[in-house]
Design an enzyme around this catalytic site. Sequence first.
Site, PDB file in Angstrom:
ATOM      1  N   GLN A  98       0.831  -1.210   0.000  1.00  0.00           N
ATOM      2  CA  GLN A  98       0.000   0.000   0.000  1.00  0.00           C
ATOM      3  C   GLN A  98       0.863   1.256   0.000  1.00  0.00           C
ATOM      4  O   GLN A  98       1.633   1.478   0.940  1.00  0.00           O
ATOM      5  CB  GLN A  98      -0.908  -0.022   1.236  1.00  0.00           C
ATOM      6  N   GLY A  99       0.747   2.072  -1.025  1.00  0.00           N
ATOM      7  CA  GLY A  99       1.556   3.291  -1.122  1.00  0.00           C
ATOM      8  C   GLY A  99       0.763   4.537  -0.747  1.00  0.00           C
ATOM      9  O   GLY A  99       0.202   5.204  -1.616  1.00  0.00           O
TER      10      GLY A  99
ATOM     11  N   SER B  95       1.714   6.778   2.534  1.00  0.00           N
ATOM     12  CA  SER B  95       2.583   7.797   3.144  1.00  0.00           C
ATOM     13  C   SER B  95       3.681   8.245   2.199  1.00  0.00           C
ATOM     14  O   SER B  95       4.139   7.482   1.338  1.00  0.00           O
ATOM     15  CB  SER B  95       3.248   7.242   4.405  1.00  0.00           C
TER      16      SER B  95
ATOM     17  N   SER C 159       4.965  -1.024   4.003  1.00  0.00           N
ATOM     18  CA  SER C 159       5.131  -2.384   4.533  1.00  0.00           C
ATOM     19  C   SER C 159       5.095  -3.382   3.391  1.00  0.00           C
ATOM     20  O   SER C 159       4.360  -3.201   2.424  1.00  0.00           O
ATOM     21  CB  SER C 159       3.990  -2.717   5.495  1.00  0.00           C
TER      22      SER C 159
ATOM     23  N   GLU D 277     -10.929  -1.934   8.385  1.00  0.00           N
ATOM     24  CA  GLU D 277     -10.142  -2.496   9.485  1.00  0.00           C
ATOM     25  C   GLU D 277     -10.272  -1.627  10.740  1.00  0.00           C
ATOM     26  O   GLU D 277      -9.380  -1.573  11.565  1.00  0.00           O
ATOM     27  CB  GLU D 277      -8.672  -2.698   9.106  1.00  0.00           C
TER      28      GLU D 277
ATOM     29  N   SER E 141      -1.500   8.552  13.950  1.00  0.00           N
ATOM     30  CA  SER E 141      -0.851   8.507  15.254  1.00  0.00           C
ATOM     31  C   SER E 141      -1.842   8.707  16.382  1.00  0.00           C
ATOM     32  O   SER E 141      -2.978   9.128  16.169  1.00  0.00           O
ATOM     33  CB  SER E 141       0.209   9.612  15.338  1.00  0.00           C
TER      34      SER E 141
ATOM     35  N   GLU F 183      -1.854  10.956  18.453  1.00  0.00           N
ATOM     36  CA  GLU F 183      -2.223  12.366  18.513  1.00  0.00           C
ATOM     37  C   GLU F 183      -3.390  12.653  17.556  1.00  0.00           C
ATOM     38  O   GLU F 183      -4.346  13.343  17.911  1.00  0.00           O
ATOM     39  CB  GLU F 183      -1.025  13.259  18.146  1.00  0.00           C
TER      40      GLU F 183
END
Lengths: 378, 378, 395, 395
Positions: D126-127, D129, D161, D244, D380, D382
């Site tokens: 998966q591209g 970021s 990943s 998910e 994140s 945050e």
Amino acid sequence: MDFNYDDNQRMLFDMVDRFLTDKHDLAKRAKLLTDPAAEAALWREMAELGLMGAAFPEEVGGFSTSPADPYVVMERFGRHLVTQPFLYTAVIGGRLLIEGLSGADREEEIGMVIAGERQLALAAGSAHMLRSAEDTAFAAVPDGNGWKISGRMPAVLNGDRADKLIVAARTAGASGELAGVTLFLVAADAAGISRRNFRMIDAQGAAEVVLDGVAVGAESVLGSVDGGAVLVETALDHGIAATCGEAIGSMEYLIEATAEYTRTREQYGAPLAKFQVLQHRMADMYIQTQTAKSMALVAALSLDGDPAERMRMVSAAKAQVGRSAKYVGYQAVQLHGGMGVSEELDIGHHYIRLNFINQLFGDGAFHLRRFGALAQAA
Amino acid sequence: MDFNYDDNQRMLFDMVDRFLTDKHDLAKRAKLLTDPAAEAALWREMAELGLMGAAFPEEVGGFSTSPADPYVVMERFGRHLVTQPFLYTAVIGGRLLIEGLSGADREEEIGMVIAGERQLALAAGSAHMLRSAEDTAFAAVPDGNGWKISGRMPAVLNGDRADKLIVAARTAGASGELAGVTLFLVAADAAGISRRNFRMIDAQGAAEVVLDGVAVGAESVLGSVDGGAVLVETALDHGIAATCGEAIGSMEYLIEATAEYTRTREQYGAPLAKFQVLQHRMADMYIQTQTAKSMALVAALSLDGDPAERMRMVSAAKAQVGRSAKYVGYQAVQLHGGMGVSEELDIGHHYIRLNFINQLFGDGAFHLRRFGALAQAA
Amino acid sequence: MDLSIDDKVQALREEMRDFFAKNLPPEFARKTLIGEKLTKDEHKQWHAILREKGWHVPLWPKEHGGPGWGPMERLIWEEESGMAGAPRLNHVSQDLLGPVLIEFGTPEQKAELLPRILSSEDWWCQGFSEPQAGSDLANLQMRAVRDGDDYIVTGTKLWTSYAHVSNKIFCLVRTSTDGPKQAGISFLLIDMEQPGVTVSPIYSLGGMLSVNEVQITDVRVPVTNLVGREGGAWDITKFLLGNERLMGAWIGVNMSLARQVRERLGRVGADGRKRSENSVLAQRVAEVETDLLALRYTTYRVLADELSGKAPGPEVSVIKVRGGEIMQALSELLMELAEIEGMVHPLSMPHDGVPVVPDELEHMAQQFFDKRKLTIYGGSSEIQRNIIARRLLNV
Amino acid sequence: MDLSIDDKVQALREEMRDFFAKNLPPEFARKTLIGEKLTKDEHKQWHAILREKGWHVPLWPKEHGGPGWGPMERLIWEEESGMAGAPRLNHVSQDLLGPVLIEFGTPEQKAELLPRILSSEDWWCQGFSEPQAGSDLANLQMRAVRDGDDYIVTGTKLWTSYAHVSNKIFCLVRTSTDGPKQAGISFLLIDMEQPGVTVSPIYSLGGMLSVNEVQITDVRVPVTNLVGREGGAWDITKFLLGNERLMGAWIGVNMSLARQVRERLGRVGADGRKRSENSVLAQRVAEVETDLLALRYTTYRVLADELSGKAPGPEVSVIKVRGGEIMQALSELLMELAEIEGMVHPLSMPHDGVPVVPDELEHMAQQFFDKRKLTIYGGSSEIQRNIIARRLLNV
């Protein structure tokens, strides 16, 4: 799996909420604390409404269909900051009557509670916060067909208003042992009992209770002789689950009130709600409350299951709820600034009660120990 | 009262800092880890610089004038993420030589360390993180005029590079007792010793060390027979104080690096440093670091005082520094986002080392227990 | 680096210990240590004892009747008086206003007002916060409108400590709405014993009366009551707050609480075992003790830096944040260690013979809840963290 | 309210347990549980076993070859496969891209690509970021410029990943710079086995290779590889992440870690005592266990609400935050319980006979440090708190 209140509970919820919205607020609460007659009147009104029945299944005269029903009542009590002793009289006292009596006795005693004509208090333990009965400060010795009980507890919760005391007294074995504790249902004004009333820091009533050779008959025993501590364990678990509900109600209120306050209060030219640090603080209050709530509901729903599972879930809930309650209360006060630490606002009173709840029935360390011991044994 | 480095320490600081700025960075560090010859060369250079002398007072051939001098060195090591075993060889090993030897032996052994021609490792304890010698995995039995030592430790820190091992072996009493442990200075290549080398997760070297009836003479005993555990206690306290310095150096670097990163990295159209949540996170990193630093300095300055006070201060510092180190490391990684968890940046390596330090020489729970026991006894 | 304390300072510490041991009435110490309030009369008694020794205004220079102590001596005083349980005397008058008058007051103000503080005749309170100006003083609303030789002052001050026992108040007032918001603020002395000044108590959690609302309506205040120049309050306020920069650590009081905690940990609990055998509890206690040690040495470190001429950094905010948090943690431990007896409401307790719970436990819960304010007032922990971050980040 | 689980679901749970007991090769389970990576071949073996049972694409509907499970069945699968130590199969292809293609793909895309996932022929990564677009996808830089029937794609994806074991990648690419930033982003399928695509490994803390940088330079991609309409990536991305939503709890894996922790707590430690007698440690373990219970039931609660038609609230962010934190806490406990043996670097260990430390301890530290990413990636902690606050405050 379903975590929504069922129809009965929804009705109960609405009933309690309507009543409290109508009859209870911070000013009225303050008045109640100095006016025993008003407190008694409110209690009767709640009984007339049928509230006490939520702690008793139909077969003993109530209308409860789920062990979680008292949770529903207490959740509203928590939101509205109610100090009335439904917990001590109906939930804990009531559970001891259900399990400890039978036949006509049971019918009569429970009837009195449901009618609002009886207040109960459990005098068990010593200096701890009503955690268990194994180290009770009272001892009873056989006396003819009955018993003579002596001992002193510095603070019996709801001891000030109780018409009858449920006294846990050691009748055999040594302090700390589960076996050998017997429960006695004793009129609070029996000869040899002296009480001095006061309030705990959370504004709920209590009394120093001293028993000096109080004579009781064999019929006053709840449950079996020497078998009282397990009954107390069960009753306190019911009390804990209901109190977890109270804490959740209080915490959900604090989140709403804090969100509202920070939306309106300005500082440095912007509403407090615009400050990211305060936003995240509220997000954490929400995280703490939601996860604690899941556990609290599970505890309430586990009350009538397997005892080991019940204890495990109740202890998990108590530890979680206590920790979350402290955090949420602390932050609600912090975000309200000076107003938070003033008695004029309800925020601080919620904070006090939530801290009290954290200590009540054993603190987080106590319940994590109980949980861990059960987990290690499993 | 004065918490500033004195003139000697300022010179030492400048010397180490200049050397490391020159000779060490993340890329060079990575190379060292796969090149034992380069590691050995760097060690010799450091020795030539005179670095080892910072761990030894003048009367034994060094130039240290304060027990806090190794703190100064390690503080710079922490900042520059140095993996060289000054801690194990000069501070802990050196302290054991100072206290455990005398006369010409002492002069010779310490001379070798100061010259950079000797690496030491302490093989004491069992599976714990070099916490004490009472439960050492080695045992020695008398053998003629000497001893035969056997046992296995899965991970002796700096055991891979050590020329001599300081082996703590039980010679009397039972595991867990302070008395009855004897220290032996043994050549690492002595007959009966087998080692397998590897690295710990923080990239520093270690070895499995197995002693199979290793014969040593009476002259190899450091300190007195059966009296070694107290020596280890002292030496580890020196090691802890120096390591606290390392952690402080690392934490101060992480705060600077994180401040710098958040000032430059943009997200949602603004530098990260503009987000109040991240600002407060850095403020907390600073609070943690500053309070831990005070305690770390006090520990270093207490090393040559009363032993009970030394232990109390060292344990207070270790617990504080460990807790702060975990927090500061965690947040530095978090604020660096993806880059923080990559091996390409030094941030993550600092994080690993700080976590390692938290465990090393006993974790917070261990040292709070030691501190509490001393406080309760006082 | 050096941990030792100067001989002269050490001797002063001994002198203080000795003085407290011999002169502090045990009843005053008992009340102070358990958090019971002393009466104004008792305060005056203690003031007289201290005056005899020359220690009644510890922050003042010798020429004005103080001991002329430097920062280190003052810190030692803070530690020793806190440890001994010495009541904190009329703090606002002595530690806050006194030094301000000495630095900024006119000769007339000094001549009239300083002796009245020294004699304990005047009790001052501090009117800074307002309903709409908590942490953010720039938003100040209390107006002082010039009318001849007077100002006419109207407005409300909130969270005013000691107002119910004070006869005078110094206020930040807005004398101008032009220019930058801070520039229009002045520092004004106001007599509270006159019509137009109303004090209403605010009870804090647990029923303690420690703060008040002070309403001032059309009160005439002579212009001579201005401290410094009109619009010059900002510098005075900074000076005033700077004077107690290191006091946010509450070192002495925290050390005394920690001693009580450790002592109670050694006792037998409700379960019949020594509490110190409960290792979870023992660890919590040790953790706060080490936190306190670190705070104490951080205070010394900041002071040493200051004495050596370094510019103060954000460490002062570190001290304020940690001082409050540690006192909250210690008072919580004390409350918990007292188990159910530590959870009673002191105002409700019967006092008709033998106390229901031991005296020293009666105020535990009240003390704990009252200390909740420590991370809110005097610049909340959030404000302190903003200050630290600003220094770290130069934003 | 009701805690009981539907009989059919309960039966499925039993069936899964039974299936894993009989069919999951112990070596695969061992590796998965201790955090050792399986080879691609081993993955394919396990895929084949699952395919036989029809459980190889658990999120897919029956018509496309999946088991047709509802959300409750999927959660049970998550729990049971995690507890059993079943390897998580080619997750990006099966759980992320598969459902996207089924929902948004053209008939041709479905016909060509779904079978290749079912057969394990295609491994997708998966591209999303990029170096300058972490949490903030609006800042995306990878360009796809239309040229005839192709796009010409150039840009860099980060933290990808599985890129090193994948042959295909789906990317968010910028197809337009006009209008609102999100509107110019498209969802594009790219073959990695062609010139112009470079994969560089990024080693995470502890030396684990789990993410990569993928550079794409002037690569031609047919327009038919677009999923959905040009500029329509936003809705697809929301759908993909929604699939998910409850998986952020890592319930099954966390339960398996908790079981290992509890088991190790029962053993004898370096000091010769049973670790469970160390009440400080025992309390930490019990605390995480209760946290996990609460998380598990929160997941069930959200799911039950969802099934009863309630709109999802910010609870999903609660689950994501807590799931990561709990896994970090559990892996830290595992590492600490292993004492010095849990602190070795697995890549450096000699494997020349008897292992230096027991096999199951070798990866403890690496696992702990690798899990540090859990509160950073995929939004994140945050960001999650921003989301929660936005819902609470309507700001």
